[in-house]
Structure formats: C-alpha cells, structure tokens
Design a protein around this motif. Sequence first.
Motif, mmCIF file in Angstrom:
data_model
loop_
_atom_site.group_PDB
_atom_site.id
_atom_site.type_symbol
_atom_site.label_atom_id
_atom_site.label_comp_id
_atom_site.label_asym_id
_atom_site.label_seq_id
_atom_site.Cartn_x
_atom_site.Cartn_y
_atom_site.Cartn_z
ATOM 1 N N LYS A 28 1.062 -1.169 0.176
ATOM 2 C CA LYS A 28 -0.096 0.025 -0.029
ATOM 3 C C LYS A 28 0.831 1.228 -0.097
ATOM 4 C CE LYS A 28 -3.938 -2.599 0.824
ATOM 5 N NZ LYS A 28 -4.766 -2.964 -0.207
ATOM 6 N N GLY A 29 2.271 1.106 -0.063
ATOM 7 C CA GLY A 29 2.823 2.399 0.007
ATOM 8 C C GLY A 29 2.947 3.370 -1.112
ATOM 9 N N ASP A 30 2.946 4.769 -1.139
ATOM 10 C CA ASP A 30 2.542 5.499 -1.998
ATOM 11 C C ASP A 30 3.949 6.373 -2.845
ATOM 12 O OD1 ASP A 30 3.571 7.282 -0.184
ATOM 13 O OD2 ASP A 30 1.580 8.806 -0.263
ATOM 14 N N CYS A 31 5.096 5.818 -2.146
ATOM 15 C CA CYS A 31 6.377 6.111 -2.854
ATOM 16 C C CYS A 31 7.268 5.122 -3.519
ATOM 17 C CB CYS A 31 7.234 6.967 -1.461
ATOM 18 S SG CYS A 31 8.769 7.622 -2.183
ATOM 19 N N HIS A 32 7.474 5.225 -4.644
ATOM 20 C CA HIS A 32 8.250 4.377 -5.460
ATOM 21 C C HIS A 32 9.767 4.602 -5.801
ATOM 22 C CE1 HIS A 32 4.375 3.011 -5.693
ATOM 23 N NE2 HIS A 32 3.919 3.619 -6.856
ATOM 24 N N ALA A 33 10.215 5.474 -4.917
ATOM 25 C CA ALA A 33 11.786 5.886 -4.767
ATOM 26 C C ALA A 33 12.388 4.710 -4.323
ATOM 27 C CB ALA A 33 12.117 7.056 -3.981
ATOM 28 N N VAL A 34 13.664 4.718 -5.077
ATOM 29 C CA VAL A 34 14.471 3.594 -4.278
ATOM 30 C C VAL A 34 15.446 4.148 -3.671
ATOM 31 C CG1 VAL A 34 16.309 1.736 -5.257
ATOM 32 C CG2 VAL A 34 14.308 2.168 -6.722
ATOM 33 N N ILE A 35 15.667 3.604 -2.374
ATOM 34 C CA ILE A 35 16.564 4.040 -1.231
ATOM 35 C C ILE A 35 17.720 3.119 -1.031
ATOM 36 C CG2 ILE A 35 16.665 4.918 1.082
ATOM 37 C CD1 ILE A 35 13.851 5.904 0.747
ATOM 38 N N ASN A 36 18.982 3.726 -1.069
ATOM 39 C CA ASN A 36 20.098 2.702 -0.644
ATOM 40 C C ASN A 36 21.025 3.203 0.351
ATOM 41 O OD1 ASN A 36 21.895 0.656 -0.891
ATOM 42 N ND2 ASN A 36 22.813 1.385 -2.745
ATOM 43 N N ASP A 37 21.287 2.730 1.372
ATOM 44 C CA ASP A 37 22.062 3.608 2.610
ATOM 45 C C ASP A 37 21.641 4.931 2.947
ATOM 46 O OD1 ASP A 37 23.673 1.174 2.803
ATOM 47 O OD2 ASP A 37 25.165 1.869 0.945
ATOM 48 N N GLY A 38 20.194 5.027 3.157
ATOM 49 C CA GLY A 38 19.716 6.214 3.458
ATOM 50 C C GLY A 38 19.773 7.302 2.518
ATOM 51 N N GLU A 39 19.839 6.983 1.196
ATOM 52 C CA GLU A 39 20.013 7.987 -0.070
ATOM 53 C C GLU A 39 19.011 7.568 -0.996
ATOM 54 O OE1 GLU A 39 23.712 9.143 -1.437
ATOM 55 O OE2 GLU A 39 24.450 9.911 0.569
ATOM 56 N N VAL A 40 18.262 8.380 -1.635
ATOM 57 C CA VAL A 40 17.452 8.043 -2.920
ATOM 58 C C VAL A 40 18.253 7.999 -4.066
ATOM 59 C CG1 VAL A 40 15.536 8.933 -4.350
ATOM 60 C CG2 VAL A 40 15.479 9.329 -1.936
ATOM 61 N N VAL A 41 18.381 6.806 -4.653
ATOM 62 C CA VAL A 41 19.150 6.539 -5.856
ATOM 63 C C VAL A 41 18.471 6.374 -7.232
ATOM 64 C CG1 VAL A 41 20.830 5.574 -4.346
ATOM 65 C CG2 VAL A 41 19.363 3.980 -5.477
ATOM 66 N N GLY A 42 17.050 6.497 -7.132
ATOM 67 C CA GLY A 42 16.184 6.251 -8.266
ATOM 68 C C GLY A 42 14.811 6.025 -7.954
ATOM 69 N N VAL A 43 14.058 5.697 -9.162
ATOM 70 C CA VAL A 43 12.721 5.381 -9.130
ATOM 71 C C VAL A 43 12.397 4.167 -9.785
ATOM 72 C CG1 VAL A 43 10.396 6.006 -9.792
ATOM 73 C CG2 VAL A 43 12.106 7.801 -8.743
ATOM 74 N N ASP A 44 11.686 3.306 -9.237
ATOM 75 C CA ASP A 44 11.426 2.146 -9.950
ATOM 76 C C ASP A 44 9.802 1.480 -9.606
ATOM 77 O OD1 ASP A 44 11.760 -0.293 -11.305
ATOM 78 O OD2 ASP A 44 13.494 -1.089 -10.163
ATOM 79 N N SER A 45 9.578 0.216 -10.129
ATOM 80 C CA SER A 45 8.173 0.066 -9.929
ATOM 81 C C SER A 45 7.875 -0.508 -8.291
ATOM 82 C CB SER A 45 8.084 -1.202 -10.856
ATOM 83 O OG SER A 45 8.800 -2.307 -10.790
ATOM 84 N N PRO A 46 6.816 -0.697 -7.874
ATOM 85 C CA PRO A 46 6.751 -1.440 -6.668
ATOM 86 C C PRO A 46 6.585 -2.910 -7.131
ATOM 87 C CG PRO A 46 4.623 -0.489 -7.243
ATOM 88 C CD PRO A 46 5.669 0.007 -8.328
ATOM 89 N N TYR A 47 6.914 -3.641 -5.923
ATOM 90 C CA TYR A 47 6.726 -4.988 -5.934
ATOM 91 C C TYR A 47 5.293 -5.505 -6.367
ATOM 92 C CZ TYR A 47 11.116 -5.305 -3.736
ATOM 93 O OH TYR A 47 12.489 -5.211 -3.385
ATOM 94 N N PRO A 48 5.501 -6.845 -6.972
ATOM 95 C CA PRO A 48 4.056 -7.422 -7.613
ATOM 96 C C PRO A 48 2.908 -7.344 -6.835
ATOM 97 C CG PRO A 48 6.120 -8.690 -8.375
ATOM 98 C CD PRO A 48 6.567 -7.559 -7.028
#
Length: 292
Positions: A180-200
């Motif tokens: 149910k999350g509304d943010c599809h940002a990709v976060i790595n080590d506490g930083e936003v590194v991109g945007v992707d699809s959520p899980y199936p």
Amino acid sequence: MAPQRAVPERGNATQSSSIEDLRTRLEQLVEKFAKERDDFDTSPVNGRIYPADSIDYRNDSGLVQGGSSPSYWGGLWSLACCKHKMRQEHFFDYFEEVEPGVLRPTQPFFLFTCAGKMNSDTPDWAADRRRWVTSVALVTHAFRGMDDYGRFLLEQDEAAWKDRVATQESSEDTAWARKKGDCHAVINDGEVVGVDSPYPEHDHVSSSGTSSCGCSTTVNPEYDHVYHEDNDRSILKFASTSDYWMSWSEPQFYWTVGNGPDAWGGGQRKRSYRDSGESQDGTILSELRSVL
C-alpha cells in the motif's frame, strides 16, 4: 480480504461536529501557514474532493482504509498515488517551485477526502449517508517526482516513511508499504538513488502482463503498470505536514452535493459537504470562500 487499517483520529480533539467549528479550524490553519511563508496569499481558498473508494465505514471498527492514498501514517498526510487526473500539473498554478522538484503553495489548497459509498456500513442515526469525510489536509508541499518525494520522506521521522516506500525489501515491518505504499523511490544506504516499480503485490501493479493504464510503453516488463502513472513527473505528489491536516476515525461530516467526475476531483467553488447532524444549505467550501 485485503489488509485494512483504521483511519487515525487527528487534529480535532477540541472540536464539535459542526461546520462552523470546522471552518474556524481551517481558517486557523491558513493563518498559521501564512506566518511561515512570505509568498503565500490567504485567498482565494482552493479545494478538491477525493472520494476514496478504498475507505469505508465499519460499525465495529469505524473508518478503515484498504488502499494506498491518502496515506496517514507517522503524523504525515500524503497523496502520491491514485487520482492521477486530479493531480495533473496544469490544474495547480497556485504552486511555486522553491527548489528542483519541490513546490510550495502560494494560495490555500485543501484536499477533502471522503469514504467510499458502496461497501460502507450505515450508522443507525445516519439514515442512508455513506460518503463520510475522513480527512481534510492543507497541502504544504508538492513534488514532481517520486525521487523528490522520497528525499522529503527521508527528512521525516522513520514512522513517516517506513509505511510509504513501496520498493523496500520484504520484511514484517515493510508488509504494508510493499502492498500500500505511495512512494516508489529506490533508497540505498539512506539516500534516494532512483525510481522503480513497486513489488508485484502492490495495489498499483498489474500481474496480467497488460498495460492497465492504457499506455503502450512498458516501464518494467517483469510487472506492469498502473504505477507508471504514479511515477509521471507531470502529476504532482502532495503532502501535508503534521500541523496542517485533520482526520476522523468516526463519521462526523458527509458529502452531499455532486460536483463533477470523481476522476478529476470536485469541489472548487462548489457546494460540497454538510454537517452530519443537520440538513442545512450552508456547506464547507462555499462558506470558507466567504470567510477567508
């Protein structure tokens, strides 16, 4: 049955359930926000109605939500999924970009969310009323991209982002966000590194392999594809910080007057809500415009 959460009670503990008190409270929110920002005019008051089909009233548990938006968790209100046409950029020329991807309002913009109609129970005292107002938010931030929104979330308490970031690895703590999350940002080590699809398993992913949104572009061929509209940078993502939104766990107000297709969001300059206890002509948005 899809997972559901109770809509939290917030920001109205000292109020009675009257339109007059609600109008006064919203006026106070506008005045308070005006003190924080120099480039903010207290009028005109702009409003949109969001009928959320994923929110229902249950006699045994109050107002409950089983969808992605709005998100109420961790003291933050947000609308970053659903109602894509309502959030298209050209509808909202009363925002200014204060830094790349981050916008702040120049006029008051309230978003009224009301519950679904078809699956809600009806309280004994409420006749056939079902479109209960679940929250009212004065939008304090808007974002072009999910990455911009993700960076904003990381500046908040963990409780604000842990149930919103839909791209997290699976764990018991992230189950709601993945679904149910509304943010599809990709976060790595506490930083936003991109945007992707959520899980199936997310609400906004079609497992059929077809393009649910009618677009021929495949963003991620593994699972397709309502979320691709979520990630569109021309569709604004809205947030309201903790002091500027209110929500109800039990019915108090209801939407009575139709005002246009739900997909576009209604309410600007139109009659919208009435007090749940009385049948009266005065309505929240019309009265707000005459007072503020």
